[in-house]
Design a protein around this motif. Structure first.
Motif, PDB file in Angstrom:
ATOM      1  N   ARG A 189      -0.033 -10.442  -9.616  1.00  0.00           N
ATOM      2  CA  ARG A 189      -1.433 -10.877  -9.596  1.00  0.00           C
ATOM      3  C   ARG A 189      -1.646 -12.283  -9.034  1.00  0.00           C
ATOM      4  N   ARG A 190      -0.649 -12.908  -8.448  1.00  0.00           N
ATOM      5  CA  ARG A 190      -0.839 -14.261  -7.930  1.00  0.00           C
ATOM      6  C   ARG A 190      -1.765 -14.217  -6.711  1.00  0.00           C
ATOM      7  N   PRO A 191      -2.851 -15.014  -6.723  1.00  0.00           N
ATOM      8  CA  PRO A 191      -3.774 -15.002  -5.590  1.00  0.00           C
ATOM      9  C   PRO A 191      -3.403 -15.982  -4.477  1.00  0.00           C
ATOM     10  N   ASP A 192      -2.382 -16.824  -4.716  1.00  0.00           N
ATOM     11  CA  ASP A 192      -2.062 -17.888  -3.766  1.00  0.00           C
ATOM     12  C   ASP A 192      -0.833 -17.578  -2.918  1.00  0.00           C
ATOM     13  N   LEU A 193      -0.409 -16.312  -2.886  1.00  0.00           N
ATOM     14  CA  LEU A 193       0.717 -15.916  -2.052  1.00  0.00           C
ATOM     15  C   LEU A 193       0.236 -15.632  -0.633  1.00  0.00           C
ATOM     16  N   PRO A 194       1.136 -15.600   0.332  1.00  0.00           N
ATOM     17  CA  PRO A 194       0.743 -15.186   1.686  1.00  0.00           C
ATOM     18  C   PRO A 194       0.487 -13.683   1.735  1.00  0.00           C
ATOM     19  N   PRO A 195      -0.113 -13.187   2.822  1.00  0.00           N
ATOM     20  CA  PRO A 195      -0.328 -11.737   2.952  1.00  0.00           C
ATOM     21  C   PRO A 195       0.986 -10.975   2.845  1.00  0.00           C
ATOM     22  N   ILE A 196       0.951  -9.838   2.137  1.00  0.00           N
ATOM     23  CA  ILE A 196       2.146  -9.012   1.935  1.00  0.00           C
ATOM     24  C   ILE A 196       1.803  -7.568   2.314  1.00  0.00           C
ATOM     25  N   PRO A 197       2.306  -7.059   3.437  1.00  0.00           N
ATOM     26  CA  PRO A 197       2.077  -5.650   3.787  1.00  0.00           C
ATOM     27  C   PRO A 197       2.708  -4.713   2.757  1.00  0.00           C
ATOM     28  N   VAL A 198       1.949  -3.687   2.376  1.00  0.00           N
ATOM     29  CA  VAL A 198       2.401  -2.678   1.418  1.00  0.00           C
ATOM     30  C   VAL A 198       2.237  -1.320   2.102  1.00  0.00           C
ATOM     31  N   ILE A 199       3.346  -0.585   2.268  1.00  0.00           N
ATOM     32  CA  ILE A 199       3.334   0.661   3.036  1.00  0.00           C
ATOM     33  C   ILE A 199       3.329   1.853   2.101  1.00  0.00           C
ATOM     34  N   SER A 200       2.331   2.699   2.251  1.00  0.00           N
ATOM     35  CA  SER A 200       2.203   3.922   1.448  1.00  0.00           C
ATOM     36  C   SER A 200       2.597   5.121   2.303  1.00  0.00           C
ATOM     37  N   THR A 201       3.495   5.962   1.781  1.00  0.00           N
ATOM     38  CA  THR A 201       3.913   7.180   2.481  1.00  0.00           C
ATOM     39  C   THR A 201       3.256   8.385   1.829  1.00  0.00           C
ATOM     40  N   ALA A 202       2.653   9.241   2.643  1.00  0.00           N
ATOM     41  CA  ALA A 202       1.852  10.352   2.116  1.00  0.00           C
ATOM     42  C   ALA A 202       2.679  11.315   1.280  1.00  0.00           C
ATOM     43  N   ASN A 203       3.915  11.582   1.698  1.00  0.00           N
ATOM     44  CA  ASN A 203       4.727  12.599   1.020  1.00  0.00           C
ATOM     45  C   ASN A 203       6.108  12.041   0.699  1.00  0.00           C
ATOM     46  N   ASP A 204       6.118  11.088  -0.199  1.00  0.00           N
ATOM     47  CA  ASP A 204       7.351  10.461  -0.662  1.00  0.00           C
ATOM     48  C   ASP A 204       7.788  11.184  -1.930  1.00  0.00           C
TER      49      ASP A 204
ATOM     50  N   LYS B 150      11.727   4.899  10.238  1.00  0.00           N
ATOM     51  CA  LYS B 150      11.436   6.329  10.419  1.00  0.00           C
ATOM     52  C   LYS B 150      10.158   6.529  11.228  1.00  0.00           C
ATOM     53  N   SER B 151       9.143   5.741  10.937  1.00  0.00           N
ATOM     54  CA  SER B 151       7.882   5.807  11.673  1.00  0.00           C
ATOM     55  C   SER B 151       7.869   4.712  12.728  1.00  0.00           C
ATOM     56  N   PRO B 152       7.858   5.054  14.031  1.00  0.00           N
ATOM     57  CA  PRO B 152       7.796   4.012  15.065  1.00  0.00           C
ATOM     58  C   PRO B 152       6.561   3.124  14.924  1.00  0.00           C
ATOM     59  N   CYS B 153       5.450   3.721  14.525  1.00  0.00           N
ATOM     60  CA  CYS B 153       4.201   2.973  14.361  1.00  0.00           C
ATOM     61  C   CYS B 153       4.320   1.936  13.250  1.00  0.00           C
ATOM     62  N   ILE B 154       4.811   2.354  12.091  1.00  0.00           N
ATOM     63  CA  ILE B 154       4.991   1.425  10.972  1.00  0.00           C
ATOM     64  C   ILE B 154       6.039   0.377  11.314  1.00  0.00           C
ATOM     65  N   THR B 155       7.143   0.797  11.909  1.00  0.00           N
ATOM     66  CA  THR B 155       8.224  -0.136  12.236  1.00  0.00           C
ATOM     67  C   THR B 155       7.743  -1.209  13.199  1.00  0.00           C
ATOM     68  N   GLU B 156       6.917  -0.829  14.170  1.00  0.00           N
ATOM     69  CA  GLU B 156       6.383  -1.801  15.125  1.00  0.00           C
ATOM     70  C   GLU B 156       5.469  -2.802  14.425  1.00  0.00           C
TER      71      GLU B 156
ATOM     72  N   TRP C 259       1.404   5.626   6.057  1.00  0.00           N
ATOM     73  CA  TRP C 259       2.135   6.531   6.956  1.00  0.00           C
ATOM     74  C   TRP C 259       1.896   7.950   6.469  1.00  0.00           C
ATOM     75  N   GLN C 260       1.465   8.819   7.361  1.00  0.00           N
ATOM     76  CA  GLN C 260       1.163  10.200   6.995  1.00  0.00           C
ATOM     77  C   GLN C 260       2.398  11.097   7.046  1.00  0.00           C
ATOM     78  N   GLY C 261       3.563  10.504   6.999  1.00  0.00           N
ATOM     79  CA  GLY C 261       4.803  11.264   7.105  1.00  0.00           C
ATOM     80  C   GLY C 261       5.390  11.629   5.763  1.00  0.00           C
ATOM     81  N   ALA C 262       6.677  11.993   5.783  1.00  0.00           N
ATOM     82  CA  ALA C 262       7.365  12.447   4.576  1.00  0.00           C
ATOM     83  C   ALA C 262       8.754  11.819   4.494  1.00  0.00           C
TER      84      ALA C 262
END
Length: 519
Positions: A445-460, A493-499, A483-486
C-alpha cells in the motif's frame, strides 16, 4: 497514599466527554480554516504522496560477490544452452534472523548470473516451483538481447529451496503420501490421515531444522534481497518476480522503499483474499486453464480424443483405488493431478502432457511420474520441491483451518472444481499443526513507490487473473498489463508483454495502464 478525586473535576468530566464526543462524531468535509489579521483563510488539505519517478538505471556497482563459472552444470540442468551463453554462480551470506535468535545466525543463499550488461536485474520464482536459479537461467535464454546486453540477470534460490540451505527434511514416505493423496477425499477420516502425514513431516522438519524452521519465510527473504543489493553495490534493486514471488517483491518494497528500483510483477497472488480464498481461486484458475488446454489439444488432433476432460476425470477416478505402474514408483490420483498442474504451467509442454495423460489412460504412468518427480525426488543437486513449499507457505500465513472446516471446503470444492478442488483444499491441511507466524506479511500500500508493472495472465493454472488485477488495483503505483494467453508467467512467452517489460526495464518507459496483449 490513596488517590483523591476533585469533586469539581468529577462533575465536569461527563460534560467534557459529551463535548469531545460531539466534536468527534465524524469526519468533516469542510476545509480547514485559519485566521490571519482577523481574516479567514482556507488551509489546503494535505495531499497524499505522489508516486516516485521511475528510478534511473544506474551504473554497475562495486560487486563484492565471488563468482565462479557454472555453465556446464547449468547446461545439464536446462538440457542445453544457446551458443555462446555462459553462467556463473556464487553464494550470498545473509542473516538468518530466526524468531528465537533475532538478527543472528547465517543463511547461505545460492545465486546464478548471466548476461553482459553488468547492471543487476534479479529474477525470482515461486517458492513451490523449480529453484530460482534454474528459473532465472531458463528465462535468461528467452529474454531479448537488449535485456541481456543491459543487465546481468541474477537468479536466487529462496531460503530452503535449491541450494540455499535446502529444507530436505520431509521423510520420503510422508512426501509421497502428501503429494499422492486422494484428490477427491472429502470425509473427515480420510483428511485426518493426510493430517497425520503432514504432522509427521512437520515434526521431522522441526527436529532437522530446529530454529531455522521458522526463518524460512517471505519476510526474512526480503532481507536477503536487501543484503544482495548491498553486496552488489547498487543504490536500488531492479527485479522481476513471477507468481508467488510477487509477494516477496511487494514485501521488499514495503520494508525497504528506498532500495526499490524498477520492479515487475509477472502474475501475483490476490492480496484481498486470505489463504482459504487464495486456495479457492487457485482451483478455479486451474480448472479454467485445463479447459483451454483441452480445447487446444482437440484442435491439434488430441491423443485424448474429443473429450479430454471426461477422459482425464475418469483417469483420476480409476487411479484413486488402483495406482498406475511407473519405474521405481506408482502414480495414484494425487500425483496425476499434481502432474497436470505442473504440465499446464508452460504451454510449450502441453503436447507432452497430453501424451503422458494418454499413456496413463492406457495404463502406463511413466510420463506422469516424470512430470511430477521434482515434487518428491531430488533433481541433481536440488532437493524435492515439496519441502520448501510447505515450510514457506505455512510460515507466511496466519490462517489455520480446523479439520471440520477443511472437510466442508473439500466437499464444496470437489463439487465445483472436479479436477483441482480437492488438491487445493488439502493445501489448507498442510498448515494445521504449524506454528503461527508472529506477524502477517504487509499489504502492498505504499503510495510513494515508483510505477510497478503488474502482468495478469488470462489462463494461469496457479493464479486467477482477477486476483492479479486486484494486486494492481491495491498497489497505489501498480500499472496493469494483461496477457490473453495461457501458462504461468508471461515474460519470455508473450512477445508483446516481453517487449513492454524490456522497454520499462531498459528505457524506463512505463507501459500504458490496462494494455492488453493477444494470446
Amino acid at each position: 497514599m490513596p488517590r483523591t478525586t476533585h469533586r469539581v473535576g468529577a462533575a465536569l468530566l461527563p460534560l467534557l466527554l459529551l463535548v469531545v464526543a460531539a466534536c468527534s462524531a465524524g469526519p468533516s468535509d469542510r476545509p480547514a480554516v485559519a485566521y490571519h489579521d482577523g481574516e479567514q483563510q482556507v488551509v489546503p488539505a494535505p495531499q497524499p504522496p505522489k508516486p516516485a519517478p521511475v528510478p534511473p538505471l544506474g551504473s554497475p556497482g562495486d560487486d563484492a560477490q565471488s563468482w565462479e563459472d557454472c555453465t556446464d552444470q547449468t547446461r545439464t540442468e536446462l538440457g542445453g544452452l544457446p551458443p555462446g551463453m555462459t553462467f556463473s554462480c556464487s553464494r550470498l551470506i545473509s542473516t538468518l534472523d530466526a524468531p528465537e535468535a533475532p538478527e543472528r545466525g547465517t543463511a547461505r543463499i545460492s545465486l546464478i548470473r548471466a548476461g553482459s550488461g553488468h547492471v543487476p536485474l534479479v529474477v525470482l520464482g515461486d517458492v513451490g516451483g523449480e529453484p530460482g536459479t534454474t528459473y532465472a537461467a531458463r528465462l535468461a535464454t528467452q529474454l531479448p538481447a537488449e535485456l541481456r546486453n543491459t543487465f546481468d540477470i541474477i537468479g536466487m534460490d529462496r531460503r530452503g529451496t535449491g541450494e540455499s540451505d535446502p529444507a530436505d527434511c520431509v521423510p520420503p514416505a510422508q512426501r509421497d503420501a502428501i503429494v499422492g493423496f486422494d484428490p477427491r477425499a472429502t470425509d473427515r477420516g480420510a483428511l485426518d490421515r493426510l493430517l497425520e502425514s503432514v504432522l509427521a513431516a512437520s515434526q521431522e522438519c522441526l527436529l532437522d531444522l530446529d530454529e531455522r524452521l521458522q526463518a524460512y519465510d517471505t519476510w526474512r527473504t526480503a532481507s536477503d534481497l536487501e543484503e544482495l543489493r548491498l553486496e552488489l553495490g547498487v543504490p536500488r534493486l531492479h527485479a522481476i518476480g513471477r507468481g508467488e514471488a510477487a509477494r516477496l517483491l511487494t514485501t521488499f518494497a514495503e520494508r525497504f522503499p528506498g532500495s526499490v528500483g524498477r520492479l515487475v510483477l509477472d502474475g501475483a497472488p490476490d492480496p484481498t483474499r486470505d489463504a482459504i480464498g487464495q486456495a479457492e481461486s487457485q482451483a478455479q484458475s486451474a480448472e479454467q486453464a485445463f479447459d483451454v488446454f483441452a480445447a487446444d489439444c482437440v484442435s491439434r488432433g488430441c491423443p485424448l480424443g474429443p473429450e479430454p476432460r471426461k477422459v482425464v476425470g475418469d483417469l483420476v477416478e480409476r487411479t484413486r483405488g488402483t495406482p498406475l505402474p511407473a519405474p521405481g514408483t506408482s502414480v495414484g490420483a494425487g500425483r496425476v493431478v499434481q502432474a497436470i498442474l505442473l504440465g499446464l504451467s508452460d504451454r510449450a509442454t502441453w503436447p507432452a502432457l497430453a501424451d503422458a495423460l494418454a499413456a496413463a489412460d492406457r495404463g502406463d504412468g511413466a510420463g506422469l511420474a516424470s512430470i511430477s518427480a521434482p515434487l518428491v525426488a531430488d533433481q541433481g543437486v536440488n532437493p524435492p520441491w515439496l519441502d520448501g513449499d510447505l515450510i514457506t507457505s505455512c510460515n507466511d500465513t496466519t490462517v489455520r483451518v480446523p479439520p471440520q472446516r477443511t472437510g466442508e471446503l473439500a466437499l464444496d470444492w470437489v463439487s465445483r472444481f472436479p479436477l483441482f478442488g480437492g488438491a487445493a483444499a488439502q493445501r489448507l491441511v498442510w498448515c494445521g499443526s504449524w506454528p503461527v507466524p508472529q506477524q502477517p506479511l504487509p499489504s502492498p500500500r505504499r503510495p510513494d513507490l515508483p510505477p510497478i508493472p503488474v502482468i495478469s495472465t488470462a489462463n494461469d493454472p496457479q493464479l486467477l487473473g482477477l486476483g492479479t488485477d486486484h494486486m494492481a488495483e491495491q498497489m497505489p503505483t501498480g500499472v496493469l498489463l494483461r496477457w490473453q494467453g495461457a501458462g504461468h508467467g508471461a515474460i519470455g512467452k508473450s512477445p508483446c508483454i516481453t517487449e513492454a517489460v524490456s522497454r520499462f526495464l531498459v528505457q524506463g518507459t512505463v507501459p500504458t495502464e490496462g494494455m492488453a496483449c493477444p494470446g
